[in-house]
Each structure stands twice: as structure tokens, then as C-alpha cells.
Scaffold this active site. Structure first.
Site: not given
Length: 269
Positions: A49, A60
Site C-alpha cells: 500500500e 491518518d
């Protein structure tokens, strides 16, 4: 079948689980990403990824946010990320690569290069999957079709709060695998409750018939091993970023390889 589907089919035939490391593209050095990807494969990664840096990454945690800020400051945008994938593909035509990011860079790319340009260019670069954190599944049918036309899977997040209805919506458009976010909140936060993950996965599998990867909160080989007993794939991101964020250029790949080898060994035990 897609490269991602082929990878999972082969792993399942051998009774193995997928190891999916994540790194922000262009971090910690703008020129290191292809070499880092090759190192990940050498260490036993099955899928990679790559995070596409974005200025407002709401899902995040601080570790990956900081990595994204550094990559942006180095001039890394979506076009540069696709170039990194092209470079990786010069020596590796088998390991699936998934881009993980947000809608805004994709939309800006299409404004600049024309409608459908992202799917076309990502496919040409050798991207296998796309995970857009802030694209809801009910609004994604055209985007999914565009990606499918270029051999790219559309991957979605599911969370502890996901309802049965949400899982059904995801199941209608998702391909490749789904990514179960094992903690409420943001990436890299808190301790992982493996029992809670184990309880949730059968609920997901009632609706979703493709492999389920688990991430957010997996920081070491022991936790990866515990998750690997119940999930089809283990995703590790924040821990890798932490390990390499302050390292000199020549040590980044080696440190990542050493860490992932330990995780791979635990997953295969």
C-alpha cells in the site's frame, strides 16, 4: 482475475496470510520509494500500500500525517506517485500495488488531465488497487467501473461502527479485498483488541465475500500473528513510518526489511 485476486488465491491455496505493508510515497526521501518497495517484497510482502500525500488526511494519525507533510514538502503529488509505481514495475510485474489516499488529489488530477485520466494513468503505471478514504460506496459505482475498465480493484474501509447496511453497500462495489480498520479513530492509535477483531470478522464475512485485511494498531510481529489467525491479511503502516522517519537514507530499506522479515516469520509460524 486481478493481480490482487490472484495473490490472495495463491496464498489461500497454501494456507498463508497476506502481509501488506504501507508507506507514504516519497517518505522519508523522495527517491527511495521504489527501492523501499523492492525491499518490502524481499522481506515477504504480498501486497504494497502506497500512501498518496494529502494536506488534510482526516483518517491518518499524527505519524502518517507528519510523513505526508514531509512528502508534500518534497514535491510529491499523485503524478510523482504514479511515476514511482512505474519505476517499481520495471523490475517487478507480480506484486500488487494499492494506492491509498483521499478524493481531492484524484479530482485535481482529473481536472488537469481530463475525466477518466486517473484510472487510465494508474492502470498504465501498474497500479492494482485504489482505496479512497473519503469516497462513500453509494457514490462510487461509476468510479469503480472506470477503475475496473483498467484492471484496478476499488478497496474500501470498514470500521467497528460499520452497520450491516454499510457492509452491503461496500460489498456491491468493492473488489480485491476490504480493509477493516480495527480501532475507532485514526491510524496508529491505541492498543489493538484482538478479541474484538475476531468477533467482528464473521459479521463482515456475512456480507463481504472477498478477503478481509485488518490494520490500524498492528505494531509488532506478535500482534500481526494474532490478527493473521482470523484475518486474510495484516496491514502495517504507522510502525514502519516510525521506524524509518529519522533514519539516514542508506539505512531506511534495511530497517524496513528486518522489521517485515520478523512479521512474515510470525505470520507463517
Amino acid at each position: 482475475m486481478s493481480r490482487i485476486a490472484d495473490t490472495f488465491a495463491e496464498l489461500q491455496s497454501k494456507g498463508r496470510k497476506a502481509l501488506i505493508p504501507y508507506v507514504t510515497a516519497g517518505f522519508p526521501f523522495v527517491d527511495i520509494t521504489p527501492a523501499l518497495m523492492h525491499g518490502m517484497v524481499e522481506a515477504g510482502a504480498d501486497v504494497i500500500e502506497l500512501g498518496v500525500p494529502f494536506s488534510d488526511p482526516m483518517a491518518d494519525g499524527p505519524v502518517i500525517q507528519k510523513a505526508g507533510e514531509k512528502a508534500l514538502a518534497l514535491g510529491v503529488g499523485l503524478a510523482q506517485v504514479l511515476e514511482m509505481v512505474r519505476s517499481f514495475r520495471l523490475r517487478n510485474s507480480t506484486t500488487p500495488v494499492v494506492l491509498m489516499g483521499y478524493a481531492n488529489p484524484v479530482e485535481r488530477y482529473e481536472q488537469r488531465h481530463g475525466k477518466g485520466a486517473f484510472a487510465r494513468d494508474a492502470g498504465e503505471a501498474g497500479v492494482d488497487g485504489v482505496l479512497i478514504v473519503d469516497y462513500p460506496p453509494e457514490e462510487c459505482e461509476q468510479f469503480a467501473a472506470d477503475l475496473r475498465g483498467h484492471g484496478i480493484d476499488l478497496i474500501f474501509l470498514l470500521a467497528p461502527t460499520s452497520t450491516a447496511e454499510r457492509m452491503q453497500q461496500v460489498a456491491r462495489v468493492a473488489s480485491g479485498y476490504v480493509y477493516y480498520v480495527s480501532l475507532k479513530g485514526v491510524t496508529g492509535s491505541g492498543a489493538l483488541d484482538t478479541a474484538a477483531v475476531e468477533a467482528m470478522l464473521p459479521r463482515i464475512r456475512e456480507h463481504v465475500k472477498i478477503p478481509v485485511g485488518v490494520g490500524f494498531g498492528i505494531r509488532d510481529a506478535a500482534t500481526a500473528q494474532a490478527i493473521g489467525r482470523v484475518a486474510d491479511a495484516v496491514v502495517i503502516g504507522s510502525r514502519i513510518i516510525q521506524l524509518i522517519e529519522d533514519q539516514p537514507h542508506e539505512k531506511v530499506v534495511g530497517i524496513t526489511v528486518d522489521f517485515l522479515r520478523g512479521v512474515r516469520k510470525a505470520l507463517d509460524a
